[in-house]
Structure formats: structure tokens, C-alpha cells
Design a protein around this motif. Structure first.
Motif, short mmCIF file in Angstrom:
data_model
loop_
_atom_site.label_atom_id
_atom_site.label_comp_id
_atom_site.label_asym_id
_atom_site.label_seq_id
_atom_site.Cartn_x
_atom_site.Cartn_y
_atom_site.Cartn_z
N LYS A 96 3.80 13.70 16.77
CA LYS A 96 4.81 12.75 16.32
C LYS A 96 5.32 13.16 14.94
CE LYS A 96 3.12 8.68 18.77
NZ LYS A 96 2.59 7.30 18.62
N GLU A 97 6.63 12.98 14.74
CA GLU A 97 7.19 13.26 13.43
C GLU A 97 6.87 12.11 12.48
OE1 GLU A 97 11.51 14.18 11.27
OE2 GLU A 97 11.41 13.68 13.40
N LYS A 98 6.33 12.46 11.31
CA LYS A 98 6.04 11.46 10.29
C LYS A 98 7.13 11.50 9.24
CE LYS A 98 2.49 9.82 7.09
NZ LYS A 98 1.13 10.04 6.54
N PHE A 99 7.84 10.40 9.09
CA PHE A 99 8.96 10.37 8.16
C PHE A 99 8.47 10.06 6.74
CE2 PHE A 99 10.88 9.54 12.26
CZ PHE A 99 12.01 10.35 12.22
N THR A 100 9.13 10.65 5.77
CA THR A 100 8.83 10.40 4.36
C THR A 100 10.12 10.00 3.64
OG1 THR A 100 9.16 12.73 3.79
CG2 THR A 100 6.91 12.05 4.34
N GLY A 101 9.95 9.40 2.47
CA GLY A 101 11.11 8.97 1.69
C GLY A 101 11.89 10.15 1.13
N VAL A 102 13.10 9.86 0.68
CA VAL A 102 13.96 10.88 0.06
C VAL A 102 13.35 11.28 -1.28
CG1 VAL A 102 16.26 11.35 -0.86
CG2 VAL A 102 16.00 9.96 1.21
N LYS A 103 13.34 12.56 -1.59
CA LYS A 103 12.77 13.05 -2.83
C LYS A 103 13.41 12.36 -4.04
CE LYS A 103 11.81 17.30 -5.39
NZ LYS A 103 12.00 18.78 -5.45
N GLY A 104 12.56 11.87 -4.92
CA GLY A 104 13.06 11.22 -6.13
C GLY A 104 13.45 9.77 -5.93
N MET A 105 13.22 9.22 -4.71
CA MET A 105 13.50 7.81 -4.43
C MET A 105 12.20 7.20 -3.91
SD MET A 105 17.35 7.93 -2.85
CE MET A 105 18.66 8.76 -3.76
N ASN A 106 11.60 6.35 -4.72
CA ASN A 106 10.22 5.94 -4.51
C ASN A 106 10.10 4.54 -3.94
OD1 ASN A 106 9.43 8.40 -5.72
ND2 ASN A 106 9.57 7.49 -7.75
N ASP A 107 9.03 4.34 -3.15
CA ASP A 107 8.70 3.01 -2.65
C ASP A 107 7.98 2.23 -3.75
OD1 ASP A 107 9.54 3.53 0.09
OD2 ASP A 107 7.76 4.82 0.23
N MET A 108 8.25 0.93 -3.83
CA MET A 108 7.45 0.06 -4.67
C MET A 108 6.45 -0.63 -3.75
SD MET A 108 8.36 -3.26 -7.04
CE MET A 108 8.45 -4.33 -5.60
N LEU A 109 5.16 -0.35 -3.92
CA LEU A 109 4.12 -0.86 -3.04
C LEU A 109 3.66 -2.23 -3.51
CD1 LEU A 109 2.15 2.48 -2.54
CD2 LEU A 109 3.98 1.51 -1.13
N PRO A 110 3.05 -3.01 -2.60
CA PRO A 110 2.67 -4.39 -2.96
C PRO A 110 1.81 -4.49 -4.21
CG PRO A 110 2.48 -4.07 -0.59
CD PRO A 110 2.80 -2.72 -1.16
N GLN A 111 0.91 -3.52 -4.41
CA GLN A 111 0.03 -3.61 -5.58
C GLN A 111 0.79 -3.38 -6.89
OE1 GLN A 111 -0.32 -1.37 -3.09
NE2 GLN A 111 -0.88 0.67 -3.84
N ASP A 112 1.99 -2.79 -6.79
CA ASP A 112 2.80 -2.55 -7.99
C ASP A 112 3.78 -3.69 -8.27
OD1 ASP A 112 1.66 -0.01 -8.40
OD2 ASP A 112 3.02 0.87 -6.92
N ALA A 113 4.01 -4.54 -7.28
CA ALA A 113 5.02 -5.59 -7.43
C ALA A 113 4.75 -6.53 -8.60
CB ALA A 113 5.17 -6.37 -6.13
N PRO A 114 3.49 -6.95 -8.85
CA PRO A 114 3.29 -7.91 -9.95
C PRO A 114 3.76 -7.42 -11.30
CG PRO A 114 1.37 -7.89 -8.51
CD PRO A 114 2.26 -6.77 -8.05
N ILE A 115 3.56 -6.13 -11.63
CA ILE A 115 3.99 -5.66 -12.95
C ILE A 115 5.52 -5.60 -13.02
CG2 ILE A 115 3.78 -3.18 -12.38
CD1 ILE A 115 2.97 -2.78 -15.33
N TRP A 116 6.19 -5.21 -11.94
CA TRP A 116 7.65 -5.22 -11.93
C TRP A 116 8.16 -6.63 -12.15
CZ3 TRP A 116 11.35 -1.28 -11.17
CH2 TRP A 116 10.82 0.00 -11.01
N GLN A 117 7.56 -7.59 -11.43
CA GLN A 117 7.99 -8.97 -11.57
C GLN A 117 7.72 -9.49 -12.98
OE1 GLN A 117 5.67 -10.66 -8.42
NE2 GLN A 117 7.01 -9.90 -6.80
N TYR A 118 6.57 -9.09 -13.54
CA TYR A 118 6.20 -9.53 -14.89
C TYR A 118 7.18 -8.99 -15.93
CZ TYR A 118 3.62 -9.75 -19.29
OH TYR A 118 3.27 -9.98 -20.59
#
Length: 432
Positions: A3-25
Motif C-alpha cells: 500500500k502507498e503511504k502518503f506523507t505531507g508536502v515538504k515544509g508544510m507540517n501537521d500540528m499534532l494533538p499534543q502540540d495544540a495546547p501551546i499553540w492555543q496558549y
């Protein structure tokens, strides 16, 4: 076939749930400061007509020449661009909706920007900026107020000390005289110019002063200084700005090589810089852009603003150990399944009515297994809605984190009808 595993576009990053609190803060902390100065939110589309940026940012800037994501709309042939910055977009919106008619505006924004550049620490192809624009106010007092507001933000975020550098680009006619002097100077030293400098020599020679090429530093240091071409009015503007910033107790230095990368600036330009992030030390920049409103089709009106790189600010907070400990869950409710699960779900609803953030364990599992999930959730308290307790009209409450004098350090039975109140009181006691 794999199966092909898709990845994000280079230089365009996901914000993961564990990182959300600091962004919100970070956003909430900054917006609280902005609101205390009378700023209101504005949101503009991610896509704009390409001319908004070629006219405002400048056709011979790096952003327009090399970094914009632009394309032709297949439906109508319009030239569109993913916004590389937001000041031009905000001014376009202000003009389009006549927001400066007989008044002034203090506006803030936050969102993704896009530039096609080599990804590196703190510099991405999709990045996020939080910024503000003060429109319709011409004096250096507004420039100083914005700098004071930013100093307050750094204090609130705990990222200091950050260094403030300021400069002035003067008025248009002063920049023109300086431009002519720069061209003559660099023409006389053409053999020392690199490819970028040669390309900019006749189109945007001011940008040569911002070169990062170490072989050109001596040449640039000896170049004509714009400060020497300032008239009385521009000198008075800079002097008053310095006076106001100094009176606020904010340390700064004048950097005559600070020019910023956008064509719409005049008079004040500034950057906040840290030495904690290596080469990508600028976390915020801005300045005055009095010509921009008219350049984008509005009646002449002054403007000044700033934009901070959210990724860089968050990286700095991590570097200096200022990431707040945050959980997105207050309470984890455990149960035995069946009827106790239904009652646990209703109990969770009564707690949510009190503004408490609650996770009810999904499905069925042993209490031991559920406790592992409760601990991993980051919740402060576990509530046991188990069959035996519920049969007695009670639930158990136990603190999951060690706090001095924490309520419910030992599991305690309380009446089911009083559970939401007891948990709310316990959470309030933790945050006193």
C-alpha cells in the motif's frame, strides 16, 4: 502489492494533538494583550489576487520573485496567490469595505502564510503569523505603542530577553537620494558583488544591505547610510520614537542595515531578535507603511504594524523552558459498562454543564486498564461510576496528579447528585 503511504508536502507540517495546547496558549496570551490595546480581529482569505502582493510587497523582492505560490484559476483565468504575508491582504480588505471612512482601525489577524523556500529550523513553506495593523494614525506614538505592546507580549509569554533593533527608512524622496548613492557606491565595487547583489543593484539596492554573505560584510558596512540622508522631519520622527521607547524602559539599538524585505515600508522598521534559535533569530518584525493604502487603491492613509512567526516563538518558548503544562481533559470517568456506562455518560453531561472537560471511557474494560487510560489522558481527577458506588447513590473521586494539599488525594465517595459541584470546587482549588 504494498500500500502507498502518503506523507505531507515538504515544509508544510501537521500540528499534532499534543502540540495544540501551546499553540492555543500562545494565541490566547497574545490576543489578550492585543485586546487590552483595543485591537479587533480581522480574517482574510488565504487566496488573493496576485496583484495584491506584486503591487504591495514589490515586484523585485525575494518573496515575489522566488517564493510565492501562484497559479492561474482554471475557471476564469484570474492570477491567484496563496498569501505570503497578511498586511497587504488586510489593507485590501480595509479598502474594499471602506473601514477607514472617517475613522481609524486597530486590527489583528492570525493564520497560515505560504512561501516556497528551503525548509529549515523555524522557517517552513506553510508557516503561521500573528500580527496587527494600526491604520489611519500617522505619529510615532503609535509605532512606540506597538513596540510597548510587543514587549508586554514577550513578558506574558516568558520568552525574554529578546533584543529590539530599530531603524528608519525615511521618506520617499530621502530614500531616492540614498538609493542613487548606493548604486554609485556599489557600481564602483561591482567586482565584489555576489549574484544576488548584482541582480538587485538597479532594482532594489537597499536590499543589498541585508545580505548574509560574509564576504560582502566589509563592503556593506562602508556603504552610504540612509541616516545621513534624512531631513529634519524624518529625524524628528525617529527621535520622538526613541524617546517614547526609552521612556517605557525598553532597551533597543539602532541598526542602520535593518531594511526589512518588503517594499511598502517607510520611516520606522524594527525586529525582535533572539540568540537562542541559531541563524533564524528574528521572531517578529514590522514597521510603518504609509504608502500602502494608496498603493492598493484606497485614499491615502498611514499604517504601521507587525507580524510574529508563531513557529519561531513556540520554538523559543521550548528552548527557554516556558512551555506551559497543559491538559485538554479535567476528568476521566470510569465505569463497569452496561447500565453503569449509561449513568456515567449522564454524569459526564452534568459536569460539562459546569464547564468541566470530561472524557468518559469508551466501551468496556477492566478498571485497572481504564486507570491507565485515565492517567495517560492528563486528567486531574478520576471519577468512578462503578456498579457498587452507583447502587449506593455515590461515585468515587480520586486525584490523578500530585499537588500540595490537593483535594481527593485519596479516593473519596460523594453523592452522585453532588459530584459535579465537588469536582468543580476541586478544580478551582487547584488553580488558585
Amino acid at each position: 502489492m504494498a500500500k502507498e503511504k502518503f506523507t505531507g508536502v515538504k515544509g508544510m507540517n501537521d500540528m499534532l494533538p499534543q502540540d495544540a495546547p501551546i499553540w492555543q496558549y500562545v494565541q490566547k496570551t497574545c490576543v489578550d494583550v492585543l485586546s487590552s490595546y483595543g485591537y479587533q480581529e480581522i480574517r482574510t482569505p488565504i487566496l488573493e489576487n496576485t496583484r495584491v502582493f506584486t503591487r504591495g510587497v514589490g515586484e523585485v523582492t525575494d518573496i515575489v520573485e522566488k517564493e510565492m505560490y501562484s497559479f492561474t484559476d482554471s475557471m476564469n483565468g484570474d492570477q491567484l496567490t496563496l498569501r505570503p504575508e497578511c498586511t497587504s491582504a488586510v489593507v485590501r480588505a480595509v479598502n474594499e469595505h471602506n473601514l477607514l471612512y472617517g475613522t481609524t482601525q486597530r486590527l489583528w489577524y492570525c493564520g497560515p502564510m505560504f512561501r516556497h523556500e528551503r525548509p529549515q529550523r523555524g522557517r517552513y513553506r506553510q508557516f503561521h503569523q500573528l500580527g496587527a495593523e494600526a491604520l489611519g494614525m500617522a505619529g510615532p506614538d503609535i509605532d512606540a505603542e506597538i513596540i510597548m505592546m510587543l514587549a508586554r507580549m514577550w513578558k506574558a509569554l516568558g520568552v525574554g530577553p529578546v533584543k529590539l533593533e530599530m531603524n528608519t527608512l525615511g521618506a520617499q524622496e530621502e530614500r531616492q537620494k540614498h538609493r542613487e548613492a548606493l548604486i554609485a557606491y556599489f557600481e564602483a565595487h561591482k567586482d565584489q558583488l555576489d549574484e544576488d547583489a548584482l541582480r538587485r543593484l538597479y532594482t532594489n539596492p537597499l536590499r543589498i544591505l541585508d545580505t548574509k554573505n560574509p564576504d560582502m560584510q566589509g563592503l556593506v558596512d562602508a556603504a552610504p547610510k540612509l541616516l545621513d540622508y534624512l531631513g529634519e522631519e524624518s529625524r524628528a520622527f525617529l527621535s520622538r520614537l526613541e524617546e517614547l521607547v526609552s521612556s517605557a524602559g525598553i532597551e533597543y539599538s539602532i541598526n542602520p542595515r535593518l531594511v526589512r524585505g518588503l517594499d511598502y515600508y517607510n520611516h520606522t522598521v524594527f525586529e525582535w531578535i533572539t540568540d537562542k534559535l541559531g541563524a533564524q533569530g528574528t521572531i517578529c518584525g514590522g514597521g510603518r507603511y504609509d504608502p500602502l493604502v494608496e498603493m492598493l487603491g484606497g485614499r491615502p492613509a498611514p499604517g504601521v504594524g507587525f507580524a510574529m512567526g508563531m513557529e519561531r516563538v513556540i520554538e523559543l518558548m521550548r528552548e527557554v523552558g516556558q512551555v506551559p503544562k497543559a491538559s485538554q481533559t479535567d476528568v476521566y470517568v470510569l465505569h463497569h459498562g452496561g447500565e453503569s456506562q449509561a449513568k456515567a455518560m449522564l454524569l459526564a453531561e452534568t459536569m460539562r454543564d459546569r464547564g468541566i472537560r470530561v472524557v468518559t471511557h469508551p466501551g468496556e474494560a477492566s478498571i485497572k486498564s481504564q486507570m491507565k487510560k485515565a492517567d495517560a489522558s492528563g486528567a486531574e481527577f478520576a471519577v468512578f461510576a462503578t456498579e457498587d458506588e452507583l447502587a449506593q447513590g455515590t461515585v468515587g473521586i480520586k486525584a490523578l496528579r500530585a499537588h500540595e494539599h490537593a483535594p481527593f488525594a485519596e479516593q473519596t465517595l460523594v453523592a452522585t447528585a453532588e459530584a459535579a459541584d465537588k469536582v468543580a470546587e476541586a478544580l478551582a482549588a487547584l488553580h488558585r
